[in-house]
Design a protein around this motif. Sequence first.
Motif, PDB file in Angstrom:
ATOM      1  N   ARG A  15       0.780  -1.244   0.000  1.00 22.67           N
ATOM      2  CA  ARG A  15       0.000   0.000   0.000  1.00 22.67           C
ATOM      3  C   ARG A  15       0.809   1.289   0.000  1.00 22.67           C
ATOM      4  NH1 ARG A  15      -4.745  -0.512  -0.158  1.00 22.67           N
ATOM      5  NH2 ARG A  15      -5.801  -2.455   0.251  1.00 22.67           N
ATOM      6  N   SER A  16       1.982   1.258   0.612  1.00 23.51           N
ATOM      7  CA  SER A  16       2.735   2.516   0.706  1.00 23.51           C
ATOM      8  C   SER A  16       3.667   2.731  -0.490  1.00 23.51           C
ATOM      9  CB  SER A  16       3.535   2.545   2.005  1.00 23.51           C
ATOM     10  OG  SER A  16       4.381   1.419   2.034  1.00 23.51           O
ATOM     11  N   ASP A  17       3.533   1.879  -1.499  1.00 18.68           N
ATOM     12  CA  ASP A  17       4.395   2.025  -2.677  1.00 18.68           C
ATOM     13  C   ASP A  17       3.656   2.682  -3.831  1.00 18.68           C
ATOM     14  OD1 ASP A  17       6.721   0.710  -1.653  1.00 18.68           O
ATOM     15  OD2 ASP A  17       5.576  -1.150  -1.769  1.00 18.68           O
ATOM     16  N   LEU A  18       4.311   3.680  -4.411  1.00 19.57           N
ATOM     17  CA  LEU A  18       3.791   4.268  -5.638  1.00 19.57           C
ATOM     18  C   LEU A  18       4.472   3.547  -6.795  1.00 19.57           C
ATOM     19  CD1 LEU A  18       2.309   6.484  -7.313  1.00 19.57           C
ATOM     20  CD2 LEU A  18       4.349   7.903  -7.028  1.00 19.57           C
ATOM     21  N   VAL A  19       3.683   2.827  -7.586  1.00 16.37           N
ATOM     22  CA  VAL A  19       4.237   2.095  -8.727  1.00 16.37           C
ATOM     23  C   VAL A  19       3.931   2.892  -9.994  1.00 16.37           C
ATOM     24  CG1 VAL A  19       4.079  -0.025 -10.091  1.00 16.37           C
ATOM     25  CG2 VAL A  19       4.046  -0.140  -7.592  1.00 16.37           C
ATOM     26  N   VAL A  20       4.972   3.244 -10.734  1.00 17.33           N
ATOM     27  CA  VAL A  20       4.779   4.027 -11.948  1.00 17.33           C
ATOM     28  C   VAL A  20       5.132   3.146 -13.146  1.00 17.33           C
ATOM     29  CG1 VAL A  20       5.347   6.167 -13.154  1.00 17.33           C
ATOM     30  CG2 VAL A  20       5.491   6.090 -10.649  1.00 17.33           C
TER      31      VAL A  20
ATOM     32  N   GLU B 286       0.223  -7.370 -11.623  1.00 17.30           N
ATOM     33  CA  GLU B 286       0.820  -7.912 -10.400  1.00 17.30           C
ATOM     34  C   GLU B 286       0.810  -6.852  -9.279  1.00 17.30           C
ATOM     35  OE1 GLU B 286       1.935 -10.938  -9.823  1.00 17.30           O
ATOM     36  OE2 GLU B 286       2.927 -10.577  -7.890  1.00 17.30           O
ATOM     37  N   ALA B 287       1.188  -5.631  -9.639  1.00 11.34           N
ATOM     38  CA  ALA B 287       1.251  -4.550  -8.637  1.00 11.34           C
ATOM     39  C   ALA B 287      -0.152  -4.207  -8.134  1.00 11.34           C
ATOM     40  CB  ALA B 287       1.930  -3.321  -9.232  1.00 11.34           C
ATOM     41  N   ASN B 288      -1.124  -4.209  -9.033  1.00 10.01           N
ATOM     42  CA  ASN B 288      -2.518  -3.962  -8.634  1.00 10.01           C
ATOM     43  C   ASN B 288      -2.980  -5.020  -7.651  1.00 10.01           C
ATOM     44  OD1 ASN B 288      -3.500  -1.605  -9.810  1.00 10.01           O
ATOM     45  ND2 ASN B 288      -3.880  -2.594 -11.781  1.00 10.01           N
ATOM     46  N   GLN B 289      -2.647  -6.255  -7.986  1.00 12.10           N
ATOM     47  CA  GLN B 289      -2.992  -7.407  -7.166  1.00 12.10           C
ATOM     48  C   GLN B 289      -2.451  -7.260  -5.739  1.00 12.10           C
ATOM     49  OE1 GLN B 289      -4.600 -10.078  -8.338  1.00 12.10           O
ATOM     50  NE2 GLN B 289      -4.398 -11.318  -6.488  1.00 12.10           N
ATOM     51  N   LYS B 290      -1.261  -6.682  -5.649  1.00 14.83           N
ATOM     52  CA  LYS B 290      -0.621  -6.549  -4.333  1.00 14.83           C
ATOM     53  C   LYS B 290      -1.053  -5.292  -3.596  1.00 14.83           C
ATOM     54  CE  LYS B 290       2.793  -9.835  -4.529  1.00 14.83           C
ATOM     55  NZ  LYS B 290       4.072 -10.399  -4.509  1.00 14.83           N
ATOM     56  N   GLY B 291      -1.975  -4.550  -4.172  1.00 19.65           N
ATOM     57  CA  GLY B 291      -2.550  -3.410  -3.467  1.00 19.65           C
ATOM     58  C   GLY B 291      -1.711  -2.148  -3.486  1.00 19.65           C
ATOM     59  N   ALA B 292      -0.710  -2.088  -4.389  1.00 23.56           N
ATOM     60  CA  ALA B 292       0.108  -0.864  -4.466  1.00 23.56           C
ATOM     61  C   ALA B 292      -0.703   0.248  -5.120  1.00 23.56           C
ATOM     62  CB  ALA B 292       1.374  -1.144  -5.271  1.00 23.56           C
ATOM     63  N   PHE B 293      -0.164   1.450  -4.988  1.00 24.76           N
ATOM     64  CA  PHE B 293      -0.782   2.623  -5.602  1.00 24.76           C
ATOM     65  C   PHE B 293      -0.197   2.726  -7.017  1.00 24.76           C
ATOM     66  CE2 PHE B 293      -1.717   6.981  -6.283  1.00 24.76           C
ATOM     67  CZ  PHE B 293      -2.774   7.281  -5.432  1.00 24.76           C
ATOM     68  N   VAL B 294      -0.921   2.227  -8.025  1.00 23.94           N
ATOM     69  CA  VAL B 294      -0.336   2.077  -9.365  1.00 23.94           C
ATOM     70  C   VAL B 294      -0.799   3.190 -10.304  1.00 23.94           C
ATOM     71  CG1 VAL B 294       0.005   0.485 -11.303  1.00 23.94           C
ATOM     72  CG2 VAL B 294      -0.453  -0.425  -9.020  1.00 23.94           C
ATOM     73  N   MET B 295       0.137   3.787 -11.000  1.00 22.55           N
ATOM     74  CA  MET B 295      -0.247   4.785 -12.006  1.00 22.55           C
ATOM     75  C   MET B 295       0.497   4.551 -13.318  1.00 22.55           C
ATOM     76  SD  MET B 295       1.656   8.247 -10.702  1.00 22.55           S
ATOM     77  CE  MET B 295       1.801   9.010 -12.298  1.00 22.55           C
ATOM     78  N   GLY B 296      -0.059   5.056 -14.390  1.00 24.30           N
ATOM     79  CA  GLY B 296       0.540   4.861 -15.714  1.00 24.30           C
ATOM     80  C   GLY B 296       1.165   6.135 -16.242  1.00 24.30           C
ATOM     81  N   LEU B 297       2.237   5.955 -16.994  1.00 19.92           N
ATOM     82  CA  LEU B 297       2.837   7.087 -17.705  1.00 19.92           C
ATOM     83  C   LEU B 297       2.837   6.657 -19.163  1.00 19.92           C
ATOM     84  CD1 LEU B 297       4.140   8.958 -15.464  1.00 19.92           C
ATOM     85  CD2 LEU B 297       6.195   8.763 -16.815  1.00 19.92           C
ATOM     86  N   CYS B 298       1.732   6.907 -19.842  1.00 21.93           N
ATOM     87  CA  CYS B 298       1.564   6.407 -21.203  1.00 21.93           C
ATOM     88  C   CYS B 298       1.426   7.563 -22.175  1.00 21.93           C
ATOM     89  CB  CYS B 298       0.307   5.537 -21.301  1.00 21.93           C
ATOM     90  SG  CYS B 298       0.343   4.103 -20.211  1.00 21.93           S
TER      91      CYS B 298
END
Length: 365
Positions: free
Chosen positions: A97-102, A119-131
């Motif tokens: 939860r405390s990880d920002l995944v970019v 995988e990151a979504n599954q683990k509950g991280a804060f996931v964002m895209g740079l597309c």
Amino acid sequence: EKGGYEHFMLKEIHEQPESLANAIRGRLDFNLGSSVLSGMGTSSRDLAEINRVVLLGCGTSLHAGLVGEYAFEDLADLHAEVHQAAEFRYRNPLIGRSDLVVAISQSGETADTLAAVREANQKGAFVMGLCNVVGSTIARETGRGVYLHAGPEISVASTKAFTCQVAVLLMIALKLARGRRYSREQGMHLAKQIDSIPEFVRATIAQNEAIAELARHYADNEHAFFIGRGCMYPVALEGALKLKEISYIHAEGYHAAELKHGPIALLEEGTPVIAIATDIPGKDKTLGNVEECRARGARILGVITEGDEEAAAYMDDVIRVPACDPLVSTIPATVALQLLAYHIARIRGCEIDQPRNLAKSVTVE
Ligand code: M6R
């Protein structure tokens, strides 16, 4: 459709002042010395809870992530790590939860990056895209993020997407930095530097003719080394990737300090060494490494800061980039290497926009 340019790659290199302006426009707050990135969907509380930034990508997008790693650590005092997206899924990524995944992806369709996002979504991280591609799979599955607004990138070799990725990463780092150790004054200074990126890039592209000329000295070799330190280390990796991808010259990017741990054995009379030696902390050490290469007969091309005659004295050829903040200078330095790779490939008669064996978007693992 190539707008008068011989190749899409050259067109896209030249589009960078414009694409960067589009990536930056409306996203800087000069008053607060911060950035406004509403797509991140974060409250200040969310931001305060972030302990670590995990950057994911492949190829050129991975290199942008490596520049971002320096930005998050230097500016925001945040622990940052970069993972090749394919690797991320097959180890046991310790994130929560405390990880920002970019997730960084021009196309938003790269299979490995997409799998890592899941995988990151599954683990509950804060996931964002740079597309870059609006509505792409990664953009949709992350649900939050920052679009690059680089415009369509047709050339297989990525150019304007990379520089926009770095610009956006700097803006994210600025936002996080302001919630941590960065003062308003520091923030204002960096915001102004980010705002000037299109200008710095324009000044670099203005040397196109001179770069085309010096490329002749580097087009007949079958090997080349790119070296850099600090945030210029990923720039060295990106310069080497660009060259090998479109000119088929075997190019290696190394941390400048790593050369004497093995690769220096490969240097011979005339082997090209491209040193990214702009005026950043550690430059003197890079110049020392350049001297070691020169002593083995290497031909040195330096990417240096305008007006730095001390650095120029170490080089056989130079490309000068404007004096600016070290992290910001990764962008014009990369543009210089894009032009170098382009002109070398052109002299060698390569199929620049469509290199052999490559696809624009890698949708298989
Ligand atoms: O679309 P993506 O940014 O996810 O693509 C990642 C890589 O496939 C891409 O950057 C590739 O390395 C380019 N050909 C580099 O120029």
